[in-house]
Design an enzyme around this catalytic site. Structure first.
Site, mmCIF file in Angstrom:
data_model
loop_
_atom_site.group_PDB
_atom_site.id
_atom_site.type_symbol
_atom_site.label_atom_id
_atom_site.label_comp_id
_atom_site.label_asym_id
_atom_site.label_seq_id
_atom_site.Cartn_x
_atom_site.Cartn_y
_atom_site.Cartn_z
ATOM 1 N N ARG A 171 5.662 29.637 -13.109
ATOM 2 C CA ARG A 171 5.746 30.665 -12.067
ATOM 3 C C ARG A 171 5.277 30.138 -10.713
ATOM 4 O O ARG A 171 4.672 30.850 -9.917
ATOM 5 C CB ARG A 171 4.924 31.899 -12.467
ATOM 6 C CG ARG A 171 5.331 32.517 -13.791
ATOM 7 C CD ARG A 171 6.748 33.084 -13.749
ATOM 8 N NE ARG A 171 7.084 33.645 -15.042
ATOM 9 C CZ ARG A 171 7.715 32.977 -16.028
ATOM 10 N NH1 ARG A 171 8.093 31.713 -15.820
ATOM 11 N NH2 ARG A 171 7.995 33.548 -17.170
ATOM 12 N N SER A 220 6.541 42.183 -14.091
ATOM 13 C CA SER A 220 5.206 41.775 -14.538
ATOM 14 C C SER A 220 4.281 41.577 -13.347
ATOM 15 O O SER A 220 4.637 40.918 -12.374
ATOM 16 C CB SER A 220 5.292 40.472 -15.341
ATOM 17 O OG SER A 220 6.052 40.655 -16.515
ATOM 18 N N GLU A 290 1.022 37.647 -10.521
ATOM 19 C CA GLU A 290 2.337 37.049 -10.364
ATOM 20 C C GLU A 290 3.026 37.632 -9.140
ATOM 21 O O GLU A 290 3.860 36.990 -8.503
ATOM 22 C CB GLU A 290 3.157 37.315 -11.633
ATOM 23 C CG GLU A 290 4.500 36.652 -11.698
ATOM 24 C CD GLU A 290 5.129 36.824 -13.081
ATOM 25 O OE1 GLU A 290 6.245 37.372 -13.141
ATOM 26 O OE2 GLU A 290 4.521 36.421 -14.075
#
Length: 296
Positions: A171, A220, A290
């Site tokens: 990520r 998320s 995130e």
């Protein structure tokens, strides 16, 4: 109001435009200006003529992004619906511009007879955002399939870059300073069209059963820590359903925060901080957001 651009500008330039209209959380204050380019050439012209002192932010579907209530200084460029070219560029390679929805790319490659990007049907964002954060789900990650990318810099110059120009992590993507992704070239394998489309259907069914689709959320909120899952840790700390202002932790999946009561961005940001603090206190694990938080 709509502001007239230069004689050569074909896109729309909007002043004091509320960014809540462009984010999946449906929150966020105004940008000084929002520019929606007609295409990549139009974006290049706009950046060339924009004073270098003006801050620039690129925004796709507005998922994975929390825009603060004070809004964003300078110009926010909306790529979704603008940088939307998608084509089979050469043998076993597909080119997709930054504003193409990830799910659209997944279906296109499946219908074209390629396999590999089926998982992107489960990513609620655009190709540009997926490239910027190495998005992934259901075991897949975008950069595993990237052959090369196109970027644009503050002067409107478009460059073709190889994988060697980037540092890719979970990520995380470190890219050349002052450049944004405007297209990706994906190298794929020949596949079975019907199988790939069926795999997408199964994946979306699994997503709908496990995630709060159809609600105002960003996807998320936290990265999964090594060897564990953020949602599981949040649930084990008894935080499902926890609310702050108009935002609450999803009862369906604890790594999702939902705006269903006219939440402010401050409500959401404070809830993110509170979740992180409680999980760290109870488990010793520091969750890393995130979601990208921007603005004043």
């Amino acid at each position: 109001m709509i502001v007239t651009g230069t004689a050569n500008l074909r896109g729309k330039l909007l002043q004091n435009e509320l960014l809540a209209h462009y984010t999946s959380w449906r929150t966020g204050g105004p940008a000084d200006y929002v520019f929606i380019p007609a295409d990549l050439d139009d974006l290049s012209i706009f950046l060339r003529e924009l004073p270098l002192t003006t801050p620039v932010t690129l925004l796709g579907l507005g998922s994975n992004t929390l825009v603060r209530d004070g809004g964003v200084e300078g110009v926010v460029i909306i790529t979704q619906g603008a940088l939307n070219k998608l084509a089979h560029s050469k043998a076993q390679e597909v080119r997709a511009e930054a504003g193409v929805a990830s799910a659209q790319l997944a279906r296109f490659t499946a219908r074209t007879g390629f396999t590999g990007l089926e998982f992107m049907a489960g990513i609620p964002g655009t190709v540009g955002g997926a490239l910027a954060m190495n998005a992934g789900c259901f075991g897949g990650e975008v950069w595993r399939f990237v052959q090369r990318v196109e970027t644009i810099n503050r002067r409107g110059e478009i460059k073709l870059r190889s994988l060697a120009d980037f540092e890719i992590g979970y990520r995380s993507v470190i890219r050349p300073e002052g450049e944004w992704f405007v297209a990706g070239h994906f190298s794929l394998q020949a596949g079975d069209r019907e199988k790939s489309l069926n795999d997408i259907r199964i994946l979306l069914e699994k997503r709908n059963n496990s995630q709060p689709t159809g609600t105002a959320n960003c996807g998320s909120v936290f990265r999964n820590p090594p060897g564990s899952f953020a949602g599981r840790l949040i649930e084990e700390c008894g935080l499902k359903g926890k609310s702050l202002g108009g935002a609450h932790v999803s009862e369906k999946h604890a790594n999702f925060i939902i705006n269903d009561k006219q939440a402010t961005s401050a409500d959401i940001e404070n809830l993110i901080a509170k979740i992180g603090a409680i999980v760290e206190e109870k488990t010793g694990v520091r969750l890393i957001p995130e979601v990208c938080i921007i603005g004043r």
